[in-house]
Design an enzyme around this catalytic site. Structure first.
Site, PDB file in Angstrom:
ATOM      1  N   ASP A 108       0.851  -1.198   0.000  1.00 44.85           N
ATOM      2  CA  ASP A 108       0.000   0.000   0.000  1.00 44.85           C
ATOM      3  C   ASP A 108       0.883   1.244   0.000  1.00 44.85           C
ATOM      4  O   ASP A 108       1.570   1.526   0.973  1.00 44.85           O
ATOM      5  CB  ASP A 108      -0.897   0.003   1.244  1.00 44.85           C
ATOM      6  CG  ASP A 108      -1.873   1.167   1.235  1.00 44.85           C
ATOM      7  OD1 ASP A 108      -3.012   0.983   0.761  1.00 44.85           O
ATOM      8  OD2 ASP A 108      -1.493   2.274   1.688  1.00 44.85           O
ATOM      9  N   TYR A 157       3.298   9.861  -0.826  1.00 48.83           N
ATOM     10  CA  TYR A 157       4.370   9.291   0.017  1.00 48.83           C
ATOM     11  C   TYR A 157       5.744   9.509  -0.614  1.00 48.83           C
ATOM     12  O   TYR A 157       6.759   9.374   0.062  1.00 48.83           O
ATOM     13  CB  TYR A 157       4.164   7.788   0.276  1.00 48.83           C
ATOM     14  CG  TYR A 157       2.883   7.398   0.987  1.00 48.83           C
ATOM     15  CD1 TYR A 157       2.048   8.360   1.555  1.00 48.83           C
ATOM     16  CD2 TYR A 157       2.507   6.063   1.099  1.00 48.83           C
ATOM     17  CE1 TYR A 157       0.868   8.000   2.184  1.00 48.83           C
ATOM     18  CE2 TYR A 157       1.330   5.695   1.739  1.00 48.83           C
ATOM     19  CZ  TYR A 157       0.510   6.667   2.267  1.00 48.83           C
ATOM     20  OH  TYR A 157      -0.658   6.303   2.890  1.00 48.83           O
ATOM     21  N   LYS A 168      -2.617   5.901  -4.466  1.00 50.79           N
ATOM     22  CA  LYS A 168      -3.728   6.827  -4.165  1.00 50.79           C
ATOM     23  C   LYS A 168      -3.547   8.151  -4.883  1.00 50.79           C
ATOM     24  O   LYS A 168      -2.422   8.636  -5.057  1.00 50.79           O
ATOM     25  CB  LYS A 168      -3.805   7.069  -2.648  1.00 50.79           C
ATOM     26  CG  LYS A 168      -3.743   5.789  -1.825  1.00 50.79           C
ATOM     27  CD  LYS A 168      -3.956   6.015  -0.341  1.00 50.79           C
ATOM     28  CE  LYS A 168      -3.611   4.752   0.447  1.00 50.79           C
ATOM     29  NZ  LYS A 168      -2.190   4.639   0.802  1.00 50.79           N
ATOM     30  N   HIS A 206      -7.571   9.659  -2.129  1.00 51.47           N
ATOM     31  CA  HIS A 206      -6.893   9.619  -0.824  1.00 51.47           C
ATOM     32  C   HIS A 206      -7.741  10.251   0.299  1.00 51.47           C
ATOM     33  O   HIS A 206      -7.838   9.704   1.388  1.00 51.47           O
ATOM     34  CB  HIS A 206      -5.537  10.329  -0.949  1.00 51.47           C
ATOM     35  CG  HIS A 206      -4.516   9.869   0.030  1.00 51.47           C
ATOM     36  ND1 HIS A 206      -3.190   9.751  -0.276  1.00 51.47           N
ATOM     37  CD2 HIS A 206      -4.611   9.502   1.328  1.00 51.47           C
ATOM     38  CE1 HIS A 206      -2.515   9.317   0.780  1.00 51.47           C
ATOM     39  NE2 HIS A 206      -3.364   9.169   1.771  1.00 51.47           N
TER      40      HIS A 206
HETATM   41  P1  NAD Z   1       0.854   1.723  11.696  1.00 51.27           P
HETATM   42  O1  NAD Z   1      -0.282   1.699  12.654  1.00 51.27           O
HETATM   43  O2  NAD Z   1       1.066   0.603  10.746  1.00 51.27           O
HETATM   44  O3  NAD Z   1       2.120   1.952  12.610  1.00 51.27           O
HETATM   45  C1  NAD Z   1       3.423   1.865  12.142  1.00 51.27           C
HETATM   46  C2  NAD Z   1       4.333   2.078  13.356  1.00 51.27           C
HETATM   47  O4  NAD Z   1       4.046   1.108  14.358  1.00 51.27           O
HETATM   48  C3  NAD Z   1       5.796   1.868  13.002  1.00 51.27           C
HETATM   49  O5  NAD Z   1       6.365   3.041  12.491  1.00 51.27           O
HETATM   50  C4  NAD Z   1       6.366   1.500  14.370  1.00 51.27           C
HETATM   51  O6  NAD Z   1       6.566   2.650  15.146  1.00 51.27           O
HETATM   52  C5  NAD Z   1       5.231   0.705  14.977  1.00 51.27           C
HETATM   53  N1  NAD Z   1       5.375  -0.772  14.751  1.00 51.27           N
HETATM   54  C6  NAD Z   1       5.211  -1.465  13.593  1.00 51.27           C
HETATM   55  N2  NAD Z   1       5.386  -2.794  13.797  1.00 51.27           N
HETATM   56  C7  NAD Z   1       5.670  -2.932  15.114  1.00 51.27           C
HETATM   57  C8  NAD Z   1       5.948  -4.056  15.933  1.00 51.27           C
HETATM   58  N3  NAD Z   1       5.966  -5.292  15.430  1.00 51.27           N
HETATM   59  N4  NAD Z   1       6.184  -3.840  17.247  1.00 51.27           N
HETATM   60  C9  NAD Z   1       6.158  -2.598  17.766  1.00 51.27           C
HETATM   61  N5  NAD Z   1       5.891  -1.496  17.052  1.00 51.27           N
HETATM   62  C10 NAD Z   1       5.651  -1.660  15.736  1.00 51.27           C
HETATM   63  O7  NAD Z   1       0.785   3.147  10.940  1.00 51.27           O
HETATM   64  P2  NAD Z   1       0.796   3.633   9.447  1.00 51.27           P
HETATM   65  O8  NAD Z   1       2.064   3.283   8.780  1.00 51.27           O
HETATM   66  O9  NAD Z   1       0.425   5.069   9.479  1.00 51.27           O
HETATM   67  O10 NAD Z   1      -0.421   2.825   8.776  1.00 51.27           O
HETATM   68  C11 NAD Z   1      -0.239   1.672   7.958  1.00 51.27           C
HETATM   69  C12 NAD Z   1      -0.377   2.025   6.511  1.00 51.27           C
HETATM   70  O11 NAD Z   1      -1.650   2.626   6.258  1.00 51.27           O
HETATM   71  C13 NAD Z   1       0.598   3.108   6.019  1.00 51.27           C
HETATM   72  O12 NAD Z   1       1.928   2.666   5.915  1.00 51.27           O
HETATM   73  C14 NAD Z   1      -0.065   3.515   4.745  1.00 51.27           C
HETATM   74  O13 NAD Z   1       0.171   2.541   3.731  1.00 51.27           O
HETATM   75  C15 NAD Z   1      -1.531   3.537   5.162  1.00 51.27           C
HETATM   76  N6  NAD Z   1      -1.995   4.872   5.594  1.00 51.27           N
HETATM   77  C16 NAD Z   1      -3.004   5.467   4.885  1.00 51.27           C
HETATM   78  C17 NAD Z   1      -3.501   6.711   5.258  1.00 51.27           C
HETATM   79  C18 NAD Z   1      -4.634   7.311   4.468  1.00 51.27           C
HETATM   80  O14 NAD Z   1      -4.962   8.487   4.681  1.00 51.27           O
HETATM   81  N7  NAD Z   1      -5.243   6.582   3.577  1.00 51.27           N
HETATM   82  C19 NAD Z   1      -2.964   7.384   6.359  1.00 51.27           C
HETATM   83  C20 NAD Z   1      -1.932   6.766   7.059  1.00 51.27           C
HETATM   84  C21 NAD Z   1      -1.478   5.517   6.688  1.00 51.27           C
END
Ligand code: NAD
Length: 277
Positions: free
Chosen positions: A45, A50, A75, A106
């Protein structure tokens, strides 16, 4: 270890667990996506905003994995809602792909009043085969209503902020009633919240001898939600994919569901307040 597929309302299927690359350093994206593909992820994704579509594309090209075995989402950014065809061409060029599996608006950015126009263009792009499936992100029910009123294609998914502190099941179930599948962004609370320290999560982790992140990922999977947690740490990339050897009990699921804080738990902007380019 096998990731379930979810069938979307257009008949296409999506792997329920993928790898997200929000805020991933463009210089590290190729190597981290390559690591994810090596571990077994087949769903990536990304988004134009990004700035790392090239890295995703290089990792895919070098992986040697047949294109049809991969599921790639990107997106449409907010400043391109009236220009989606050119925006998707630019993304495809950066990704080095002929098509994406899923193309999302988005944010609705309702103050601009252009998300229906964007949706009409995505419908054309799907017909042209440049996006196998099309969907939305951060849409509220009122925005879905507008798409349903003005077009005859429903989004395949709505990608929204969703984690134990922000659940909004009443709204999300209404989307599901309209056959729109739910994708969770920020499924682990984006590393900004203390969700992974909540006793309801750590107790279940201890009981199953897994990590708190694995418990939260399982909670989403058992709720039927599609998710793609992000990590820039190879051991965590592997850990977040190793979630098919245990199952949370009904009580464990309910305890995590009880952590919902409603709007208080929101970490990002409310979709109606997000009108920036
Ligand atoms: P997420 O909830 O996946 O959190 C990622 C963070 O969690 C990492 O940076 C790290 O700090 C922690 N983490 C990850 N694995 C871990 C583990 N095993 N143990 C402990 N901590 C851990 O947050 P995200 O990246 O914002 O969301 C996931 C995906 O969703 C994004 O990468 C993106 O592709 C998408 N996204 C979309 C939007 C949108 O507006 N559509 C907004 C934000 C994110």
């Amino acid at each position: 270890m096998s990731v379930p597929n979810i069938t979307l309302n257009d008949g296409n299927t999506i792997p329920q667990l993928g790898f997200g690359v929000f805020q991933m350093d463009p210089d590290k994206t190729e190597e981290l996506v390559a690591e994810a593909l090596r571990v077994g992820y087949r769903h990536i994704d990304t988004a134009a905003i990004y700035g790392n579509e090239e890295g995703v594309g290089r990792a895919i090209a070098k992986s040697g994995i047949p294109r049809e075995e991969l599921f790639v989402t990107t997106k449409l950014w907010n400043d391109r809602q009236t220009d989606a065809a050119a925006a998707l061409d630019e993304s495809l060029d950066k990704l080095g792909l002929e098509y994406v599996d899923l193309y999302l608006i988005h944010w609705p950015t309702p103050a601009k009043g252009t998300y229906v126009v964007a949706w009409q263009q995505l419908i054309e792009l799907q017909k042209q085969g440049k996006a196998k499936s099309i969907g939305v992100s951060n849409f509220e029910l009122e925005h879905l209503d507008q798409l349903e009123l003005k077009t005859d294609v429903k989004p395949a998914v709505n990608q929204v902020e969703l984690h134990p502190y922000l659940q909004r099941w009443r709204e999300l179930d209404a989307f599901r009633a309209h056959t729109v599948a739910i994708e969770a962004w920020g499924p682990l609370g984006q590393g900004k919240s203390d969700i992974l320290d909540a006793p309801e999560v750590t107790d279940a982790a201890a009981a199953h001898d897994v990590s708190p992140a694995q418990v939260v990922i399982r909670w989403h999977l058992q709720n039927g939600v599609i998710l793609f947690p992000k990590s820039a740490t190879p051991s965590r990339i592997a850990e977040n994919f190793d979630v098919f050897g245990f199952e949370l009990t009904e009580d464990e699921m309910a305890a995590i569901t009880a952590l919902d804080e409603g709007e208080e738990g929101r970490g990002g902007p409310h979709p109606n307040d997000m009108n920036d380019a």
